[in-house]
Design an enzyme around this catalytic site. Structure first.
Site, PDB file in Angstrom:
ATOM      1  N   LYS A 115       0.700  -1.297   0.152  1.00  0.00           N
ATOM      2  CA  LYS A 115       0.038  -0.109  -0.019  1.00  0.00           C
ATOM      3  C   LYS A 115       0.974   1.067  -0.057  1.00  0.00           C
ATOM      4  CE  LYS A 115      -4.241  -1.732   1.644  1.00  0.00           C
ATOM      5  NZ  LYS A 115      -5.524  -1.696   2.611  1.00  0.00           N
ATOM      6  N   LYS A 198      -3.782  -7.649  -7.183  1.00  0.00           N
ATOM      7  CA  LYS A 198      -5.319  -7.991  -6.825  1.00  0.00           C
ATOM      8  C   LYS A 198      -6.235  -6.669  -6.867  1.00  0.00           C
ATOM      9  CE  LYS A 198      -5.865  -6.579  -1.997  1.00  0.00           C
ATOM     10  NZ  LYS A 198      -6.497  -6.606  -0.562  1.00  0.00           N
ATOM     11  N   LYS A 201      -9.934  -2.161  -3.381  1.00  0.00           N
ATOM     12  CA  LYS A 201     -11.009  -0.827  -3.340  1.00  0.00           C
ATOM     13  C   LYS A 201     -10.074   0.440  -3.852  1.00  0.00           C
ATOM     14  CE  LYS A 201     -13.455  -2.432   0.356  1.00  0.00           C
ATOM     15  NZ  LYS A 201     -12.446  -2.530   1.212  1.00  0.00           N
TER      16      LYS A 201
HETATM   17  N1  AQP Z   1      -8.978  -9.119  -4.360  1.00  0.00           N
HETATM   18  C1  AQP Z   1      -9.520  -9.837  -3.474  1.00  0.00           C
HETATM   19  N2  AQP Z   1      -9.589 -11.345  -3.625  1.00  0.00           N
HETATM   20  C2  AQP Z   1     -10.194 -11.780  -2.494  1.00  0.00           C
HETATM   21  N3  AQP Z   1     -10.427 -11.472  -1.369  1.00  0.00           N
HETATM   22  C3  AQP Z   1     -10.286  -9.947  -1.160  1.00  0.00           C
HETATM   23  N4  AQP Z   1     -10.347  -9.218  -0.077  1.00  0.00           N
HETATM   24  C4  AQP Z   1     -10.217  -8.011  -0.553  1.00  0.00           C
HETATM   25  N5  AQP Z   1      -9.712  -7.949  -1.787  1.00  0.00           N
HETATM   26  C5  AQP Z   1      -9.897  -9.173  -2.318  1.00  0.00           C
HETATM   27  C6  AQP Z   1     -11.011  -9.929   1.085  1.00  0.00           C
HETATM   28  O1  AQP Z   1     -12.227  -8.847   1.533  1.00  0.00           O
HETATM   29  C7  AQP Z   1     -12.378  -8.814   2.818  1.00  0.00           C
HETATM   30  C8  AQP Z   1     -12.664  -7.385   3.161  1.00  0.00           C
HETATM   31  O2  AQP Z   1     -11.502  -6.565   2.819  1.00  0.00           O
HETATM   32  P1  AQP Z   1     -11.387  -5.305   3.526  1.00  0.00           P
HETATM   33  O3  AQP Z   1     -12.820  -4.155   3.174  1.00  0.00           O
HETATM   34  O4  AQP Z   1     -11.066  -5.559   4.826  1.00  0.00           O
HETATM   35  O5  AQP Z   1      -9.842  -4.643   2.914  1.00  0.00           O
HETATM   36  P2  AQP Z   1      -8.832  -5.176   2.085  1.00  0.00           P
HETATM   37  O6  AQP Z   1      -8.668  -6.706   1.977  1.00  0.00           O
HETATM   38  O7  AQP Z   1      -7.931  -4.241   2.166  1.00  0.00           O
HETATM   39  O8  AQP Z   1      -9.534  -5.099   0.580  1.00  0.00           O
HETATM   40  P3  AQP Z   1      -9.383  -3.904  -0.483  1.00  0.00           P
HETATM   41  O9  AQP Z   1     -10.521  -4.259  -1.216  1.00  0.00           O
HETATM   42  O10 AQP Z   1      -7.886  -4.104  -1.014  1.00  0.00           O
HETATM   43  O11 AQP Z   1      -9.528  -2.659   0.370  1.00  0.00           O
HETATM   44  P4  AQP Z   1      -8.440  -1.254   0.533  1.00  0.00           P
HETATM   45  O12 AQP Z   1      -8.100  -1.036  -0.922  1.00  0.00           O
HETATM   46  O13 AQP Z   1      -9.457  -0.530   1.147  1.00  0.00           O
HETATM   47  O14 AQP Z   1      -7.462  -1.793   1.421  1.00  0.00           O
HETATM   48  C9  AQP Z   1     -11.117  -9.390   3.360  1.00  0.00           C
HETATM   49  O15 AQP Z   1     -11.565 -10.468   3.965  1.00  0.00           O
HETATM   50  C10 AQP Z   1     -10.122  -9.423   2.173  1.00  0.00           C
HETATM   51  O16 AQP Z   1      -9.148 -10.509   2.420  1.00  0.00           O
END
Ligand code: AQP
Length: 335
Positions: A115, A198, A201
């Site tokens: 990140k 991956k 968001k």
């Molecule tokens: N690309 C992905 N494939 C499978 N699982 C995913 N998760 C996130 N991206 C993928 C899973 O979704 C759950 C909720 O995620 P989160 O909101 O806690 O944040 P994150 O993992 O950091 O997801 P993002 O989309 O990448 O958000 P940002 O950009 O805000 O950091 C988790 O269980 C995660 O594993």
């Protein structure tokens, strides 16, 4: 209080909508665990503060995330559905765990490195660095046995287990060592425009991420313009054909059919056929989900009441854990 094992998972309200990676990797597994487990499902609004955001936008996103959990099938009668900030014990336990975490250990978290890779460490805040410790507190507060998360969270789960073990050996057995509940066939859903990273968001390109609350027509267009490669064969090869492999993973997840069967079925067909099939299968599942979410968001008072009741349920467990932990580490109980 139930004698069932516990399950916990949270989603961050860091965008106006969750995406299909969040849904397939995590959210979709949550409802199925509600009977077997005492379930705690929530919205990690404190985690979302690690990214600069307008206050009104964060409030809106937090409610939208809660609505999406319920639309996915999480039942507030059976599970505690809550906002993390409504349960102050999360940050209370986090401080104790922060003091147990080695700086070097925290520095090795790959998600922090990912990140901060774009804008450098100096542009990041300490909250982002501490994120895995707050996540450990989220989980240990409820002594969760299982944590349904995506593959990207595996390393954070390991840190949580290490911290639980460290606390248990330094003081006395207190925390359950949680097991991740990861759907291997889904793994990490990749960005449609850059299938080597991956879907995320915050870091995906707008056309690479499929939001659950977006117009279904727009989403269908995104699937149809997914990046593949210049070849023709539909084979599952994550290294040489990551775009096609991602589409096959998505189709398998949305149809419940094995990748091998799909590869056979698409023999002789083109990438356009595969993209169309993914768009149709995803649309069939996401469209009713989206409608239900919008309905729930139209009933804001009811939604807020659900979250208040969920926080009460969560606090009943969380406050006991914090009282126990504070006593064990030597803090004087308030007389
Ligand atoms: N690309 C992905 N494939 C499978 N699982 C995913 N998760 C996130 N991206 C993928 C899973 O979704 C759950 C909720 O995620 P989160 O909101 O806690 O944040 P994150 O993992 O950091 O997801 P993002 O989309 O990448 O958000 P940002 O950009 O805000 O950091 C988790 O269980 C995660 O594993």
């Amino acid at each position: 209080m139930s004698d069932k094992p516990r399950v916990l998972s949270l989603a961050q309200p860091t965008a106006d909508s969750l995406h299909i990676g969040n849904y397939l990797g995590a959210l979709r597994q949550w409802p199925g665990l509600q009977d077997q487990y005492e379930a705690f499902y929530g919205v990690a609004d404190l985690h979302a503060l690690t990214v600069e955001v307008e206050p009104a936008v964060l409030r809106k996103r937090s409610l939208a995330s809660a609505a999406q959990l319920i639309a996915a099938g999480v039942d507030p009668e059976r599970s505690a559905v809550f906002l993390q900030s409504h349960v102050p014990e999360h940050t209370q336990l986090m401080w104790v765990l922060t003091c147990l975490t080695g700086f070097g250990h925290a520095s090795r978290m790959t998600q922090f490195k990912d990140k901060t890779s774009k804008h450098g460490v100096d542009a990041a805040n300490v909250g982002l660095f501490n994120y895995p410790i707050l996540m450990a507190a989220d989980i240990l507060l409820y002594n969760a046995d299982r944590v349904p998360v995506g593959e990207d969270q595996r390393q954070h789960l390991e840190l949580t287990r290490d911290l639980a073990h460290r606390f248990n050996t330094r003081y006395s057995p207190t925390f359950t060592l949680p097991e991740p509940h990861i759907v291997k066939s889904v793994g990490k859903i990749k960005d449609l425009q850059d299938p080597t990273v991956k879907m995320s968001k915050s870091s995906s390109s707008p056309n690479g991420v499929v939001d659950l609350l977006d117009d279904p027509k727009l989403n269908a267009k995104k699937f149809r313009s997914a990046v593949t490669d210049s070849g023709r064969d539909i084979t599952f090869d994550e290294v040489n054909k990551p775009g096609v492999a991602n589409l096959l993973t998505l189709l398998a997840a949305f149809t419940g059919r094995p990748v091998e069967t799909l590869v056979e079925e698409f023999g002789g067909k083109g990438y356009g056929d595969l993209k169309g099939a993914v768009a149709d299968a995803a649309g069939a599942e996401i469209t009713p989900f989206r409608e239900r979410t919008l309905e729930l968001l139209g009933e804001k008072t009811e939604l807020e009441a659900i979250l208040a009741a969920g926080a009460e349920k969560a606090r009943a467990v969380a406050s006991r854990t914090v009282a126990k932990v504070y006593r064990k580490v030597g803090l004087v109980p308030r007389g």
